[in-house]
Design a protein around this motif. Structure first.
Motif, short mmCIF file in Angstrom:
data_model
loop_
_atom_site.label_atom_id
_atom_site.label_comp_id
_atom_site.label_asym_id
_atom_site.label_seq_id
_atom_site.Cartn_x
_atom_site.Cartn_y
_atom_site.Cartn_z
N GLY A 1 -8.07 -3.61 -0.80
CA GLY A 1 -7.86 -4.96 -1.34
C GLY A 1 -6.46 -5.48 -1.05
O GLY A 1 -6.26 -6.67 -0.81
N LEU A 2 -5.49 -4.58 -1.05
CA LEU A 2 -4.11 -4.99 -0.77
C LEU A 2 -3.96 -5.46 0.66
O LEU A 2 -3.27 -6.45 0.94
CB LEU A 2 -3.15 -3.83 -1.04
CG LEU A 2 -3.00 -3.39 -2.50
CD1 LEU A 2 -2.18 -2.11 -2.58
CD2 LEU A 2 -2.36 -4.48 -3.32
N ASP B 1 -4.70 -1.80 -12.38
CA ASP B 1 -6.12 -1.76 -12.00
C ASP B 1 -6.59 -0.31 -11.94
O ASP B 1 -7.64 0.04 -12.48
CB ASP B 1 -6.28 -2.45 -10.64
CG ASP B 1 -7.74 -2.71 -10.27
OD1 ASP B 1 -8.62 -2.47 -11.12
OD2 ASP B 1 -7.99 -3.13 -9.12
N LEU B 2 -5.80 0.54 -11.30
CA LEU B 2 -6.14 1.96 -11.17
C LEU B 2 -6.22 2.61 -12.55
O LEU B 2 -7.13 3.40 -12.83
CB LEU B 2 -5.08 2.64 -10.31
CG LEU B 2 -5.39 4.02 -9.73
CD1 LEU B 2 -6.59 3.97 -8.80
CD2 LEU B 2 -4.17 4.56 -8.97
N LYS C 1 -9.28 1.90 -14.54
CA LYS C 1 -10.50 2.51 -13.99
C LYS C 1 -10.49 4.03 -14.12
O LYS C 1 -11.33 4.70 -13.53
CB LYS C 1 -10.67 2.10 -12.53
CG LYS C 1 -10.99 0.61 -12.38
CD LYS C 1 -11.04 0.21 -10.91
CE LYS C 1 -11.37 -1.29 -10.79
NZ LYS C 1 -11.29 -1.75 -9.38
N ASP D 1 -10.45 1.66 -2.59
CA ASP D 1 -10.86 0.24 -2.64
C ASP D 1 -9.69 -0.66 -3.03
O ASP D 1 -9.55 -1.77 -2.51
CB ASP D 1 -12.01 0.06 -3.64
CG ASP D 1 -13.32 0.64 -3.13
OD1 ASP D 1 -13.46 0.76 -1.89
OD2 ASP D 1 -14.19 0.98 -3.95
N ILE D 2 -8.86 -0.18 -3.95
CA ILE D 2 -7.69 -0.95 -4.36
C ILE D 2 -6.73 -1.13 -3.18
O ILE D 2 -6.21 -2.23 -2.95
CB ILE D 2 -6.98 -0.27 -5.56
CG1 ILE D 2 -7.85 -0.42 -6.82
CG2 ILE D 2 -5.60 -0.88 -5.81
CD1 ILE D 2 -7.41 0.44 -7.98
N GLN E 1 2.92 -6.77 -7.06
CA GLN E 1 1.63 -6.38 -6.51
C GLN E 1 1.35 -4.90 -6.76
O GLN E 1 0.23 -4.51 -7.07
CB GLN E 1 1.60 -6.67 -5.01
CG GLN E 1 1.59 -8.16 -4.67
CD GLN E 1 1.86 -8.39 -3.20
OE1 GLN E 1 3.00 -8.42 -2.76
NE2 GLN E 1 0.81 -8.53 -2.42
N LEU F 1 -9.05 4.30 -5.90
CA LEU F 1 -7.80 4.08 -5.18
C LEU F 1 -8.02 3.47 -3.80
O LEU F 1 -7.35 2.50 -3.43
CB LEU F 1 -7.04 5.41 -5.02
CG LEU F 1 -5.78 5.36 -4.13
CD1 LEU F 1 -4.73 4.45 -4.74
CD2 LEU F 1 -5.23 6.77 -3.91
N GLU G 1 0.84 -1.20 0.00
CA GLU G 1 0.00 0.00 0.00
C GLU G 1 0.87 1.25 0.00
O GLU G 1 0.61 2.21 -0.73
CB GLU G 1 -0.91 0.00 1.22
CG GLU G 1 -1.80 1.24 1.31
CD GLU G 1 -2.67 1.27 2.55
OE1 GLU G 1 -3.64 2.04 2.56
OE2 GLU G 1 -2.37 0.55 3.52
N ARG H 1 0.30 -4.54 -10.37
CA ARG H 1 -1.10 -4.92 -10.57
C ARG H 1 -2.04 -3.84 -10.07
O ARG H 1 -3.04 -3.53 -10.72
CB ARG H 1 -1.40 -6.24 -9.83
CG ARG H 1 -0.90 -7.47 -10.54
CD ARG H 1 -1.69 -8.71 -10.12
NE ARG H 1 -1.59 -8.98 -8.69
CZ ARG H 1 -0.63 -9.69 -8.13
NH1 ARG H 1 0.35 -10.20 -8.88
NH2 ARG H 1 -0.61 -9.90 -6.83
N ALA H 2 -1.72 -3.26 -8.91
CA ALA H 2 -2.57 -2.21 -8.36
C ALA H 2 -2.64 -1.00 -9.30
O ALA H 2 -3.73 -0.45 -9.53
CB ALA H 2 -2.04 -1.78 -6.99
#
Length: 395
Positions: free
Chosen positions: A307-308, A181-182, A185, A303-304, A174, A301, A141, A177-178
């Protein structure tokens, strides 16, 4: 009293006109403070750096905060490092200075600093995100936040679409990937490609030296170490002679522009850090930070990031789960792209799928090793389990 105020205003106007004629820059000068006590190299080292910054750019007004010294620069005299920081905060909050450079300052959790270095391979400037402070107690994070802080600093310095790379440290995949994903979106991230043959947005040591990305994302402790190496590799370590210092503390809803120096930062770095501070004020770093967080939060952001931290809890729960390994096989097929923090979990995922696997370390980083005949099957099984995988590549 009114007459005195009018005279003061008229005097300021004429001074501004004179400065503008001399520098070619019309408008108010940027006032940057610097605390003078606390350096291992002595107060003189800081004062000389401040005077150097003032002499080379008259669009900056440098002010000294600390004990009285022999200098023509404006001074706010206080004794003790705590008193320096208190006075610095007062001047920042009142708007009397736009930014301040200091040493040994404690930021709140969620704020960390974006350093700026000159890489030795090609003389490129590169932002290290980040170098001091703690963006989050959770490593991955924190690195995601570090990346956003780096983007904010680079944009404030006038780079409209900065390139981003992630240093190949624990958690890099990781983080990648984050950010993907960001980006998908609505918060675009301009990933660069490694200069090595395997490419990708996860950077190798070579990319540090050549300055492949504008922004190099890393954990703060590694960033701090890199700052020290980049700034003092030619001096033996006791004197930081190159670069722009450890940079501004950036965080969501943090509105003070405070830049950090090391106690070993030499005069050239002191001067450069003041220039860095002035440029951030001109670039309106606090406004850019607000805009970037608004865009990132709109893209999910928070929520991502949640998730981490959930992934960490899942990983802790998995530690109690026992998975039996299938019968051992010769493992000459390799799969890379798995983050080292997820390596053992990936092996266990393959065991669950009935594929014997072992973990290892290849020349490009962590690898999962399987029987060559089962390489495609294993790759598909890992992808189905949510792991980013790639093909093996030589060093």
């Amino acid at each position: 009293m009114a007459d005195n105020n009018i005279k003061s205003m008229i005097g300021k106007v004429f001074n501004d006109i004179a400065d503008a004629m001399q520098t070619g820059q019309f408008g108010e000068r940027v006032r940057v403070g610097i605390t003078v006590a606390g350096s291992e190299l002595g107060i003189d080292n800081i004062v000389k750096g401040a005077e150097m910054a003032q002499a080379r750019d008259n669009s900056i007004e440098v002010v000294l905060i600390g004990p009285k010294v022999d200098s023509k620069l404006t001074q706010y005299n206080v004794e003790g490092e705590d008193a320096q920081h208190k006075k610095m905060e007062e001047l920042l909050d009142s708007g009397e200075i736009g930014a301040c450079v200091t040493m040994h300052y404690n930021f709140p959790i969620g704020v960390s600093t974006v350093g700026r270095v000159i890489t030795p391979g090609r003389g490129r400037e590169m932002f290290l995100a980040t170098t001091t402070g703690t963006s989050s107690p959770h490593r991955v994070e924190a690195m995601v936040k570090n990346g956003i802080y780096g983007i904010i600093a680079a944009k404030a310095m006038g780079i409209e679409n900065p390139t981003v790379g992630i240093l190949n440290v624990d958690g890099a995949r990781q983080v990648e990937r984050a950010f993907k994903d960001l980006s998908s979106k609505g918060y675009p991230v301009n990933f660069t490609e490694s200069g090595r043959a395997d490419g990708g947005s996860v950077m190798r040591g070579n990319d540090l030296l050549t300055g492949t990305p504008d922004i190099m994302i890393t954990d703060t402790l590694t960033g701090n170490l890199l700052m020290k190496v980049f700034s003092s590799f030619a001096t033996g370590g006791s004197y930081e002679a190159q670069g722009f210092g450890y940079g501004p503390g950036i965080g969501e809803d943090y509105d003070r522009t405070i830049l950090i120096l090391s106690r070993a930062s030499g005069t050239p770095v002191v001067s450069n850090a003041i220039s860095y501070a002035a440029s951030l004020v001109r670039g309106n770093v606090t406004k850019i930070a607000k805009e970037e967080f608004e865009k990132a939060n709109k893209a999910g952001l928070k929520d991502i990031l949640k998730g981490l931290t959930k992934d960490t809890k899942k990983a802790e729960a998995k530690e109690e789960e026992t998975v039996e390994a299938p019968p051992a096989e010769t493992v000459t097929g390799t799969i890379n792209g798995i983050d080292i923090m997820e390596l053992e979990d990936a092996v266990q995922a393959l065991w669950k799928a009935g594929i014997y696997a072992e973990s290892g370390m290849g020349c490009t980083g962590p690898i999962v090793m399987v029987n060559e005949a089962k390489l495609n099957e294993a790759t598909k099984a890992l992808a189905k389990a949510g792991y980013d995988v790639g093909e093996a590549d030589p060093c």
